[in-house]
Structure formats: C-alpha cells, structure tokens
Write a protein that holds these residues in place. Structure first.
Motif, PDB file in Angstrom:
ATOM      1  N   GLN A  95       7.215  40.065 -20.870  1.00  0.00           N
ATOM      2  CA  GLN A  95       7.272  38.796 -20.148  1.00  0.00           C
ATOM      3  C   GLN A  95       7.114  37.677 -21.176  1.00  0.00           C
ATOM      4  O   GLN A  95       6.022  37.376 -21.631  1.00  0.00           O
ATOM      5  N   GLY A  96       8.240  37.075 -21.554  1.00  0.00           N
ATOM      6  CA  GLY A  96       8.209  36.079 -22.621  1.00  0.00           C
ATOM      7  C   GLY A  96       7.755  34.712 -22.182  1.00  0.00           C
ATOM      8  O   GLY A  96       7.314  33.900 -22.987  1.00  0.00           O
ATOM      9  N   ASN A  97       7.907  34.414 -20.894  1.00  0.00           N
ATOM     10  CA  ASN A  97       7.590  33.122 -20.295  1.00  0.00           C
ATOM     11  C   ASN A  97       8.713  32.117 -20.594  1.00  0.00           C
ATOM     12  O   ASN A  97       9.587  32.345 -21.433  1.00  0.00           O
ATOM     13  N   VAL A  98       8.676  31.011 -19.847  1.00  0.00           N
ATOM     14  CA  VAL A  98       9.685  29.963 -19.981  1.00  0.00           C
ATOM     15  C   VAL A  98       8.997  28.678 -20.424  1.00  0.00           C
ATOM     16  O   VAL A  98       7.810  28.478 -20.184  1.00  0.00           O
ATOM     17  N   PRO A  99       9.744  27.773 -21.079  1.00  0.00           N
ATOM     18  CA  PRO A  99       9.114  26.560 -21.588  1.00  0.00           C
ATOM     19  C   PRO A  99       8.629  25.616 -20.502  1.00  0.00           C
ATOM     20  O   PRO A  99       7.679  24.888 -20.681  1.00  0.00           O
ATOM     21  N   ARG A 100       9.315  25.601 -19.343  1.00  0.00           N
ATOM     22  CA  ARG A 100       8.866  24.752 -18.242  1.00  0.00           C
ATOM     23  C   ARG A 100       9.403  25.312 -16.934  1.00  0.00           C
ATOM     24  O   ARG A 100      10.355  26.090 -16.907  1.00  0.00           O
ATOM     25  N   LEU A 101       8.773  24.886 -15.835  1.00  0.00           N
ATOM     26  CA  LEU A 101       9.150  25.377 -14.519  1.00  0.00           C
ATOM     27  C   LEU A 101      10.422  24.697 -14.035  1.00  0.00           C
ATOM     28  O   LEU A 101      10.850  23.676 -14.560  1.00  0.00           O
ATOM     29  N   ALA A 117      17.775  24.737 -19.576  1.00  0.00           N
ATOM     30  CA  ALA A 117      18.110  23.755 -20.606  1.00  0.00           C
ATOM     31  C   ALA A 117      17.482  24.135 -21.940  1.00  0.00           C
ATOM     32  O   ALA A 117      17.887  23.636 -22.994  1.00  0.00           O
ATOM     33  N   GLN A 118      16.471  24.984 -21.924  1.00  0.00           N
ATOM     34  CA  GLN A 118      15.850  25.446 -23.152  1.00  0.00           C
ATOM     35  C   GLN A 118      16.094  26.947 -23.302  1.00  0.00           C
ATOM     36  O   GLN A 118      15.181  27.736 -23.503  1.00  0.00           O
ATOM     37  N   ARG A 119      17.359  27.315 -23.199  1.00  0.00           N
ATOM     38  CA  ARG A 119      17.713  28.736 -23.205  1.00  0.00           C
ATOM     39  C   ARG A 119      17.264  29.422 -24.489  1.00  0.00           C
ATOM     40  O   ARG A 119      16.803  30.564 -24.467  1.00  0.00           O
ATOM     41  N   ARG A 120      17.400  28.738 -25.620  1.00  0.00           N
ATOM     42  CA  ARG A 120      17.026  29.368 -26.882  1.00  0.00           C
ATOM     43  C   ARG A 120      15.515  29.615 -26.935  1.00  0.00           C
ATOM     44  O   ARG A 120      15.055  30.629 -27.469  1.00  0.00           O
ATOM     45  N   ALA A 121      14.740  28.700 -26.345  1.00  0.00           N
ATOM     46  CA  ALA A 121      13.292  28.883 -26.332  1.00  0.00           C
ATOM     47  C   ALA A 121      12.913  30.111 -25.512  1.00  0.00           C
ATOM     48  O   ALA A 121      12.005  30.859 -25.880  1.00  0.00           O
ATOM     49  N   VAL A 122      13.604  30.338 -24.394  1.00  0.00           N
ATOM     50  CA  VAL A 122      13.337  31.514 -23.568  1.00  0.00           C
ATOM     51  C   VAL A 122      13.648  32.783 -24.359  1.00  0.00           C
ATOM     52  O   VAL A 122      12.858  33.737 -24.384  1.00  0.00           O
ATOM     53  N   LEU A 123      14.802  32.800 -25.020  1.00  0.00           N
ATOM     54  CA  LEU A 123      15.167  33.957 -25.835  1.00  0.00           C
ATOM     55  C   LEU A 123      14.151  34.183 -26.945  1.00  0.00           C
ATOM     56  O   LEU A 123      13.684  35.306 -27.167  1.00  0.00           O
ATOM     57  N   SER A 148      16.611  36.762 -19.773  1.00  0.00           N
ATOM     58  CA  SER A 148      15.807  36.627 -20.991  1.00  0.00           C
ATOM     59  C   SER A 148      16.652  36.103 -22.146  1.00  0.00           C
ATOM     60  O   SER A 148      16.121  35.539 -23.098  1.00  0.00           O
ATOM     61  N   SER A 149      17.970  36.281 -22.049  1.00  0.00           N
ATOM     62  CA  SER A 149      18.886  35.645 -23.004  1.00  0.00           C
ATOM     63  C   SER A 149      20.023  35.003 -22.222  1.00  0.00           C
ATOM     64  O   SER A 149      21.031  35.652 -21.944  1.00  0.00           O
ATOM     65  N   ASP A 150      19.849  33.742 -21.861  1.00  0.00           N
ATOM     66  CA  ASP A 150      20.940  33.035 -21.189  1.00  0.00           C
ATOM     67  C   ASP A 150      22.004  32.568 -22.174  1.00  0.00           C
ATOM     68  O   ASP A 150      22.986  31.946 -21.778  1.00  0.00           O
ATOM     69  N   PRO A 181       9.987  43.755 -15.003  1.00  0.00           N
ATOM     70  CA  PRO A 181       9.807  42.731 -16.036  1.00  0.00           C
ATOM     71  C   PRO A 181      10.342  41.389 -15.541  1.00  0.00           C
ATOM     72  O   PRO A 181      11.472  41.297 -15.068  1.00  0.00           O
ATOM     73  N   VAL A 182       9.519  40.359 -15.626  1.00  0.00           N
ATOM     74  CA  VAL A 182       9.875  39.039 -15.099  1.00  0.00           C
ATOM     75  C   VAL A 182       9.693  38.004 -16.200  1.00  0.00           C
ATOM     76  O   VAL A 182       8.765  38.109 -17.016  1.00  0.00           O
ATOM     77  N   THR A 183      10.533  36.992 -16.226  1.00  0.00           N
ATOM     78  CA  THR A 183      10.443  35.979 -17.280  1.00  0.00           C
ATOM     79  C   THR A 183       9.090  35.276 -17.255  1.00  0.00           C
ATOM     80  O   THR A 183       8.513  34.974 -18.296  1.00  0.00           O
ATOM     81  N   SER A 184       8.594  34.984 -16.046  1.00  0.00           N
ATOM     82  CA  SER A 184       7.427  34.105 -15.947  1.00  0.00           C
ATOM     83  C   SER A 184       6.340  34.644 -15.032  1.00  0.00           C
ATOM     84  O   SER A 184       5.360  33.957 -14.779  1.00  0.00           O
TER      85      SER A 184
END
Length: 532
Positions: A243-249, A255-261, A292-294, A457-460
């Motif tokens: 679970q990598g998490n996302v930069p914002r809800l 919009a921050q796809r690279r940060a999620v990856l 997880s990789s948009d 497995p969930v992103t957030s």
C-alpha cells in the motif's frame, strides 16, 4: 305544526381527524424508512450484522397485507432509508447530485421488492416467498442497468454474522435469502404469538411456517460450518501486499501519478531491504494495487525502469496495476505480471469497468446535470479474458476492485484454477468514507464463498490479507504507507457455491415467481367471485 330538522355537522368531533389519527398515517412510512436504516447499520464498519434481522422483521410488518401500490411506495422508502446512507461515499468528490440520483434509481429495485412482498404476504408460508422476492430484486439490481450495481447486497453485510457459512453453500443469494427469511420469520412468529395471546389458539400450519422460517436458516448455517475450511490443501504461499498511499485525496490524486508510482516503488524497495536484513520473510510474490502505476509502462520507458528496478530488488513476480493507453481506442485498466528477469509477461484487463467512473454512458445527456463527467476524458474499455496469473507456481485469480461485487467475476477465477484470489483496488477517490470497509467485507464473503485466501492491496487503505474462513489476519490503516507480509493457505477444492454457480439464485427466483403467480391467481379468483 312543523318540525325542524337540524343537519348533522360532518366536521363535528366524531368525524374530524384527531392528531393521533393524523400521526398514524406516518407510522408505516416511518417504519419503512427505519427498516432500511437498520439494514444500513448492519453493514461494516459497524459489527452489527444482527440488525439485519429486525430490519426485515420491521419491513415484514410494514408490508404485510398492503395493497400493491402501497407496497411499492413503502418499499421505495425502505430503499431510500438503506441506500442513501450506504452510498453517501459516491458523492464524496463530485457533490450530492450523483449520490442522490444513484440512490433514487437503485431504491426502485427495493420498491419493486416491496410490491412483490406485499403481493405474497397473504399466502401461507409467506416468509419464504417474501425472502425469494427480495433475492429476485437483488439479482435484477446486480444486472441492470449498465451491467448492474450489486453494492448493498444483504450478504455483504454478513461477514461477521452467524449465517456466513451459507455463502459456501450457494453464494451471496443463499446467504442473503437466509437473512431475509429469518427476519420475516421473526415477525411472523411475533404475529402468531400475539394471536395466541388474544385467542388462545394458533393454527398448526401458520405456526409451523413461522417456526421453520427461523429454524431453517439458523440450522442451515450451523450445518454449513464444516464447509468453512482454511486448511492448506496445496501448501502455503508467502504473499506481500503493498500500500504505497497517494499524495492527496480526491479525484485529483491522478494529477500526481508519478508520486503514486514512486510511493509503491519505495515501499517495495523497503520490503526488499527488510528481507535482506532478515526483518521480513521472503515473499513468493508481491501484489500492488489497482492504479499503482497510472503511467503506462509500455509507453513510458522511465516508468518501466523504476518498476523493473523495484521488482528486481525484491526478486519475485509482482503484479502491477496500470492504466494502459493505446494510441487509438479505449484505455485499459490492466494488471501486469512483472517478472524480475523477463519483465512484463502477462496481463489482465478489467472485465467489468465502472459506469460513470471509468466510462460515461450517455455522456452528452449526463453532462447537463454534472460537468464532472468530463474528468473522464477518455473511456475505459472492458477486457474479455478471465484473469489467472501463475506467480511462482501459485495460481492467483484477479478481480479488480469493483469486480469483487459481482458473483460471476470472482467465481470465474476459481473455476479457472485460482488457488488464491486478489482484489487490487483504488479507493483514494472516496476519501475516508465507509466505502473501503464495505468493499473489504465483500472480499471476506468471497473468501468463504469459494474457500480461498483473499489478498486486497489498496492504494490508500484498507489493505488486508484474509484467510479462507473470512478472518482478516493483517490489515493497514487508511492513507498510511505500509506493506503486509503473511503466509496463507492455498486451496484447490471447490465449494458447492463455486460448483453450482447461478443455480441457487435461479431456484430462489423460481420460488419468488411461484409465490407471485400464486398471489396473482388468488387475486383474480377473488375478483371473479361474486360477493355474498
């Protein structure tokens, strides 16, 4: 001499509505709303599964003996009482309009169930027919429109309940039928008790119907307990869920796809280091979430490089959730099996894409009511092949997020050989709502239904690892980077639910149709019989 006749005042105290009589008009509508709300309260994250029983008992009282039109209206109120709070997460980022519209449309199926229950409520053994009608309406709601929306099936609120073993007997239809039947049976037992108190006698037939309506589902659940087996038929596998998490809800997390990856890459590399230092066991394979990789790793060499580096670091096959963007045609919500030596070796395209989320039906019409539809600038297309990956010798069935709500989408993977099921998901769009807990409960029911370990497995959040008996052995917190590593049993035998497929649901639909046909024949006969 003449007599004077004084007319009676029709609005006098004997005929004028009293405050009490006015309030009585709202008793049944209020009871209908309350029954729906009690059903909502029986769903996770609250461990109040048993509230479904008084919910159906109250619904039975509300609908029994009502005219068809009243049954429809009362059923609609029950549907709103249930679905409005259950689905509030659908308006988390797009406003109240879509949420209210979805609840209003889906409540029509509960209204149809209310009409049908009212129709069969005067029959002998009516609780059985009424429970069948409820499941018939759920089946319709799971199929139409736009492929259906089974969210809120009664079975999905029973992950902690007494009746859960019945999922292994006949899937969600049998589990939901048992809950509805027991609730209606409790009301019928109460009604017969009151009749006994008033008259001192109760006919044997109605008494038997009331008793069996309660005893059959309870006894069936106890008898099904041996089917809930979490032994390792095919050995075990050590699985890691990232679970990598996302930069914002919210909707703009993409919009921050690279940060999620990068978050998922970083967690995977941290796991590799922990394994190297002996702080974590070496997993047999690693599972990343949906989205997880948009960034399409087939079209973007940089994304492919960082994924490949993380997979090589951990040294085992890893499932990557990616958005694949072909030059022409529709997007694909794809799971990629990434081998540490060979790179991407297999793919699974999500087969049931989400209407109004991953594609927009009637786009020009819907845009009139909500401009958020244009956030989905390019529609996703549906895959056609069942997803089963061979990960280091373990056959892993794939059901991406929304697909976990559909009976066929999960069952297909097991009938195609899956020894374990994974449900990669992305709940970031729905913030800190109850949605993730509702979806997790679905996966717990699926674990028992097919006697398989399920990894979510969930992103957030909430990510989890579930044993075949529905027990959660590890889970994360919401919006917290984490990695779960657990040894889980692998199984290859099939439960009756897996083998029977849609047959139990079809038989319950026949039961409902028989009750509705019988009620219709009685009504026609009554109209044709002249009054004495």
């Amino acid at each position: 001499m003449s007599a004077t006749i004084t007319p009676v005042d029709a609005s006098g105290p004997d005929t004028a509505p009293t405050p009490v009589s006015r309030l009585r008009r709202f008793v049944r509508p209020g009871a209908a709303l309350l029954s729906g709300f009690l059903l909502f309260l029986s769903f996770p994250p609250r461990p109040l599964w048993w509230l479904a029983l008084p919910a159906f008992a109250l619904l039975g009282w509300t609908l029994r003996g009502r005219r068809l039109r009243a049954g429809f209206g009362l059923g609609y109120l029950a549907g709103l009482g249930f679905l409005l709070p259950l689905l509030v997460w659908t308006g988390e980022e797009v406003g109240a309009g879509p949420w209210l519209a979805l609840a209003a449309v889906e409540a029509l199926f509960v209204a149809a169930a209310g009409l049908g229950i009212a129709a069969v409520s005067r029959l002998p053994w009516w609780p059985f027919f009424a429970a069948g009608v409820w499941i018939l309406a759920e089946g319709a709601r799971a199929r139409v429109p736009f492929g259906g929306f089974p969210w809120g099936k009664v079975a999905f609120g029973q992950a902690d309940g007494l009746f859960l073993p019945l999922a292994a007997v006949g899937g969600t239809p049998v589990l939901g039928f048992a809950v509805a039947l027991c609730g209606f049976g409790l009301y019928e037992a109460y009604r017969r008790f009151r009749a006994w108190r008033a008259t001192g006698a109760v006919p044997r037939g109605p008494l038997a119907a009331a008793a069996l309506s309660v005893l059959v589902p309870v006894t069936g659940a106890l008898a099904a307990l041996p089917l809930v087996d979490d032994s390792a038929e095919d050995g075990t596998a050590t699985v890691a869920a990232v679970q990598g998490n996302v930069p914002r809800l919210g909707l703009d997390f993409n919009a921050q796809r690279r940060a999620v990856l990068d978050n998922h890459v970083a967690r995977t590399r941290e796991l590799a280091q922990a394994v190297k230092e002996g702080r974590e066991p070496q997993p047999d394979f690693v599972l990343w979430p949906e989205n997880s990789s948009d960034i399409d790793p087939y079209a973007n060499a940089d994304a492919a490089d960082v994924i490949d580096g993380a997979v090589r670091a951990i040294g085992v096959p890893t499932v990557i959730g990616a958005v694949v963007t072909p030059e022409t045609g529709k997007l694909r919500n794809t799971l990629i099996e990434w081998d540490p030596e060979r790179g991407p070796v297999a793919t699974y395209d999500k087969r049931h894409v989400q209407p109004f989320g991953e594609y927009i039906p009637m786009r020009s019409f819907v845009r009139i009511f909500n401009s958020n539809v244009d956030r989905v600038a390019r529609d996703f297309g549906a895959g056609t092949k069942v997803g089963v990956f061979d990960l280091a010798g373990t056959k892993v069935g794939l059901a991406t997020c929304y697909e976990a709500a559909f009976d066929w989408a999960v069952r297909d993977t097991v009938t195609h050989g899956a020894q374990l099921i994974t449900v990669p998901s992305n709940n970031a769009t729905f913030g800190r709502s109850e949605m993730t807990y509702q979806q997790l409960a679905m996966s717990r029911v699926r674990a028992v239904e097919h006697s398989r370990s399920v990894v979510v497995p969930v992103t957030s959040g909430v990510s989890a690892i579930i044993r075949p008996d529905g027990e959660i052995v590890a889970q994360t917190k919401m919006f917290t980077p984490d990695v779960l590593v657990e040894k889980v049993p692998l199984r290859s035998s099939q439960t009756p639910a897996t083998r029977l497929g849609t047959l139990p649901e079809a038989l319950l639909a026949v039961l409902a149709a028989a009750g509705l046909g019988w009620a219709t024949a009685r009504a026609v006969r009554a109209r044709r019989t002249p009054a004495a």
